[in-house]
Design a protein around this motif. Structure first.
Motif, mmCIF file in Angstrom:
data_model
loop_
_atom_site.group_PDB
_atom_site.id
_atom_site.type_symbol
_atom_site.label_atom_id
_atom_site.label_comp_id
_atom_site.label_asym_id
_atom_site.label_seq_id
_atom_site.Cartn_x
_atom_site.Cartn_y
_atom_site.Cartn_z
ATOM 1 N N ASP A 12 0.819 -1.214 0.000
ATOM 2 C CA ASP A 12 0.000 0.000 0.000
ATOM 3 C C ASP A 12 0.855 1.268 0.000
ATOM 4 N N SER B 91 -10.934 -7.248 -5.581
ATOM 5 C CA SER B 91 -10.351 -5.915 -5.795
ATOM 6 C C SER B 91 -8.903 -6.014 -6.269
ATOM 7 N N TYR C 57 -5.926 -5.121 -4.810
ATOM 8 C CA TYR C 57 -5.280 -3.815 -4.693
ATOM 9 C C TYR C 57 -3.787 -3.932 -4.413
ATOM 10 N N ALA D 274 -1.344 3.409 -7.242
ATOM 11 C CA ALA D 274 -2.381 2.482 -6.798
ATOM 12 C C ALA D 274 -2.947 1.743 -8.005
ATOM 13 N N PHE E 248 -5.597 -1.715 -9.175
ATOM 14 C CA PHE E 248 -6.526 -2.788 -8.814
ATOM 15 C C PHE E 248 -6.450 -3.826 -9.919
ATOM 16 N N PHE F 266 -11.243 2.257 -3.920
ATOM 17 C CA PHE F 266 -11.778 0.897 -3.808
ATOM 18 C C PHE F 266 -13.232 0.858 -4.292
ATOM 19 N N ASN G 251 -13.547 1.270 -8.036
ATOM 20 C CA ASN G 251 -13.090 0.067 -8.718
ATOM 21 C C ASN G 251 -14.123 -1.039 -8.642
#
Ligand SMILES: Nc1ncnc2c1ncn2[C@@H]1O[C@H](COP(=O)(O)OP(=O)(O)OP(=O)(O)O)[C@@H](O)[C@H]1O
Ligand SMILES: O=C([O-])CC(=O)C(=O)O
Ligand SMILES: [Ca+2]
Ligand SMILES: [Mn+2]
Length: 659
Positions: free
Chosen positions: A472, A494, A496, A512, A514, A630, A633
């Motif tokens: 992250d 997701s 991520y 970032a 996904f 999130f 997405n």
């Protein structure tokens, strides 16, 4: 240093001859007593050096395609099969293939064969002989690592032996995969079966265009003096093993696949027969931009009906590995087997953990654990019988690799290992792992048995823990959280992470991302198909889901720091041991994650991300920003049902960030 005209230091006093005593006690000078060699000429001497490989053991009974055939006939059929693979679809015959190195005089014209094929394809057959049918293509078939080293060093610029014995190579202009250049043939079957359109990695091409590219690759390969052919396996589950053939132009590619796929025994190779899937790697040669569907000079093309992949315009070896992974993502679910972009290891008590995560999140690093058995680092299957590795090797990132932090990977970088795009000292040949001059995505590919505690065969029982890794870059996800099933599915779908620079071509800074199922680039069916299978298996076998942030803490990328690997390892240890399951938990805002209040060996204050941020307001804003990403997405998935259970679908939709 005294000058003596030779440039060598002058000896103070001539050294006495070394004298040894023979049995009779006569003083004899040892170099006079040496026996002469058997050879009369230099050529004879050289011929003594290499022993013919022992003939492989004859088989009992009729076990395979070639069993009970005399050696000569078996070898002839093998060559025939390779010639068939290399056959142009528009000419009458396959190339004349001959086994062995064109540089070795003895191989010339010994065993050559040309395949005549029976046409299944409606392509014009030109019966007039062209020049290409006059030449021989030498086939270097399943060479050993030592032979491939010699080929690479002799013929491929940028190939060197490093101080630890690995083969350093350059992958050329591409140092990562090219997902935008991936094409998949859309036909009547795949149109309905595969995931197409927005978000899907499968960009369509038609059968005809595939054949144009295939012909381009095959003609290129046949125009060379020699090609490398690897016949190997995928999947350690014997019931679901796939035979693959890789035809390539470079020793680097052949050694890479030797390491990454499962290596057949001599006996298995004799009975190999026809491959289930073939890769034509003509990576040095570009595709033709005038060809329909081509948007750059790179194209990696999958044709599931023909069971073939063509590579043009990229020499990055990871395309082959991940191309085959895509194929497994199609074939395995058809057999109710779940294919996974995950690492996998097993404790001494047989507890299995899966490590999901996008590129650079720690699958290889964390599944390679000195206290556990390594089943595999990147690609697995989960069937009704447990887990199996798809591959026979590991592909570790080696940027900033250190002996202290990752000793097992460090020690695996030895003779036989392919080291891609690293920088080394020109004299000592010591690798400088911190150097990003060629790329950030430097890699080592080694056979899995180079890891001392590899579990061979690479299979294991049903997983107990399913660990989702996210790197992250925002620094707001907790270092670890315990997930319920719906949350596990939400985060699995997701997928991520902050994509670490380099592995996909064109990405230079972490951002970032996904990527559904932590590997959208490789899946072939809609993500909810894999998710439903995962939910069903986790439920049935009682596996616990975890979300582990291997990324930033104390601020976003740029201001915070990456969580120390040593801490992540303690967290993972606590998951494996079961101690974390019984810890005290509190719930976070926004993501609603259960976070433990303490873990042995980890400073408690870092477990709660907001503690580590100086600017609490910035933390809250960043958290909300990530939550928003999130939500956006996940919108594309809200219209899909996940499995047969409507309840689960509802729960998954509700398991995301809430604010
Ligand atoms: N806290 C941490 N946890 C895990 N890895 C870390 C951590 N901090 C730094 N790293 C580094 O991050 C990298 C993780 O890369 P790794 O090879 O494990 O990726 P991967 O998930 O296997 O990706 P790929 O699918 O591309 O092979 C390694 O270089 C590792 O040293
Ligand atoms: O495929 C590659 O080049 C490296 C890898 O493992 C990934 O990106 O997941
Ligand atoms: Ca890896
Ligand atoms: Mn991977």
């Amino acid at each position: 240093m005294a000058a003596n005209g030779t440039g060598l230091p002058m000896a103070r006093k001539p050294l006495a001859k070394i004298v040894t005593e023979d049995k009779q006690g006569n003083g004899l000078c040892h170099d006079d007593s040496a026996k002469g060699i058997k050879a009369q000429t230099i050529d004879e001497l050289h011929s003594l050096q290499k022993k013919r490989s022992a003939p492989t053991t004859p088989l009992e009974g009729n076990q395979g395609a070639f069993a009970s055939l005399p050696d000569d006939e078996r070898r002839r059929q093998q060559l025939q099969s390779i010639s068939a693979s290399l056959a142009s679809l528009t000419r009458g015959a396959g190339p004349k293939v001959v086994r062995g190195d064109p540089a070795a005089k003895s191989s010339q014209a010994v065993e050559h064969v040309a395949h005549r094929h029976h046409h299944h394809v409606e392509a014009p057959t030109i019966s007039v002989s062209d020049d290409s049918s006059l030449k021989f293509t030498h086939v270097l078939y399943n060479l050993s690592p030592a032979e491939l080293y010699e080929q690479a060093i002799k013929y491929e610029k940028g190939s060197f032996i490093t101080s630890s014995g690995a083969l350093a190579t350059l992958s050329g202009a591409k140092t990562g995969r090219s997902p935008r250049d991936k094409r998949v043939v859309m036909d009547d079957t795949t149109q309905n079966e595969l995931w197409w359109g927005r978000g899907s990695p499968n960009i369509e091409m038609d059968e005809h265009t595939f054949l144009v590219n295939r012909e381009r690759a095959v003609d290129y390969l046949n125009s060379l003096d020699k090609v490398f052919v690897n016949d190997q396996f995928l999947n350690w589950d014997p019931q679901n093993r796939i035979k693959v053939r890789i035809v390539s132009a470079r020793a680097y590619h052949s050694l890479f696949m030797h390491n990454m796929c499962i290596r057949p025994t001599d006996e298995e190779l004799e009975n190999f027969g026809t491959p289930d899937f073939t890769i034509y790697n003509a990576g040095q040669f570009p595709c033709n931009r005038y060809t329909h569907y081509m948007t750059s000079s790179t194209s990696t093309d999958l044709n599931l009906a023909r069971k073939e992949m063509v590579i043009l315009g990229t020499q990055y070896a990871g395309e082959m590995k991940k191309g085959l992974f895509s194929v497994m993502h199609y074939l395995m679910p058809k057999r109710q087997i779940l294919s996974l972009h995950s690492g996998c290891n097993m404790g001494i008590d047989g507890d299995v953990a899966l490590f999901f995560g996008l590129s650079g999140t720690g699958k290889t690093t964390l599944s390679t654990d000195h206290n556990r058995y390594l089943i595999g680092d990147d690609e697995h299957c989960w069937s009704d019988y447990g887990v199996s590795n798809i591959e026979g090797g590991c592909y570790a990132k080696c940027i900033d690799l250190s002996r202290e932090k990752e000793p097992d990977i460090w020690n695996a970088i030895k003779f036989g290992t392919v080291l891609e795009n690293v920088v080394f000292d020109e004299h000592t040949r010591e690798v400088e792992y911190g150097d990003k001059s060629v790329t950030e995505n430097t890699r080592a590919a080694y056979p899995i048995e180079y890891i001392p505690n590899a579990k061979l065969p690479c299979i294991g029982p049903h997983p107990k823990n399913v660990i989702l890794l996210a790197c992250d870059a925002f620094g707001v996800l907790p270092p670890v959280s315990k997930l319920n099933l719906a949350q596990t599915m939400y985060h699995f779908i997701s997928g991520y992470t902050a994509l670490v620079a380099g592995t996909e071509d064109g990405i230079k800074e972490p951002t970032a991302t996904f990527s559904a199922c932590f590997g959208a680039a490789f899946i072939m069916l809609h993500p909810t198909k894999y998710a439903a299978m995962l939910a069903e298996k986790m439920q049935k076998h009682g596996a616990t889901g975890w979300l582990v942030n291997t990324g930033w803490s104390g601020g976003s990328y740029g201001s915070g720091n990456r969580i120390k690997l040593a801490y992540t390892r303690r967290i993972i240890d606590a998951i494996h041991s079961g101690s974390l399951l019984n810890a005290t938990y509190e719930k976070t805002d926004v993501f609603g994650l259960e976070i433990p209040t303490e873990i042995e060996g980890v400073p408690s204050e870092i477990l709660r991300p907001e503690n580590t941020w100086g600017d609490k307001k910035a933390y809250k804003n960043t958290l909300l920003k990530l939550g928003g990403l999130f939500k956006n997405n996940f919108e594309t998935f809200t219209n899909y049902k996940i499995g047969k259970d409507t309840m689960l679908t509802q729960e998954i939709l509700a398991a995301g960030p809430n604010f």
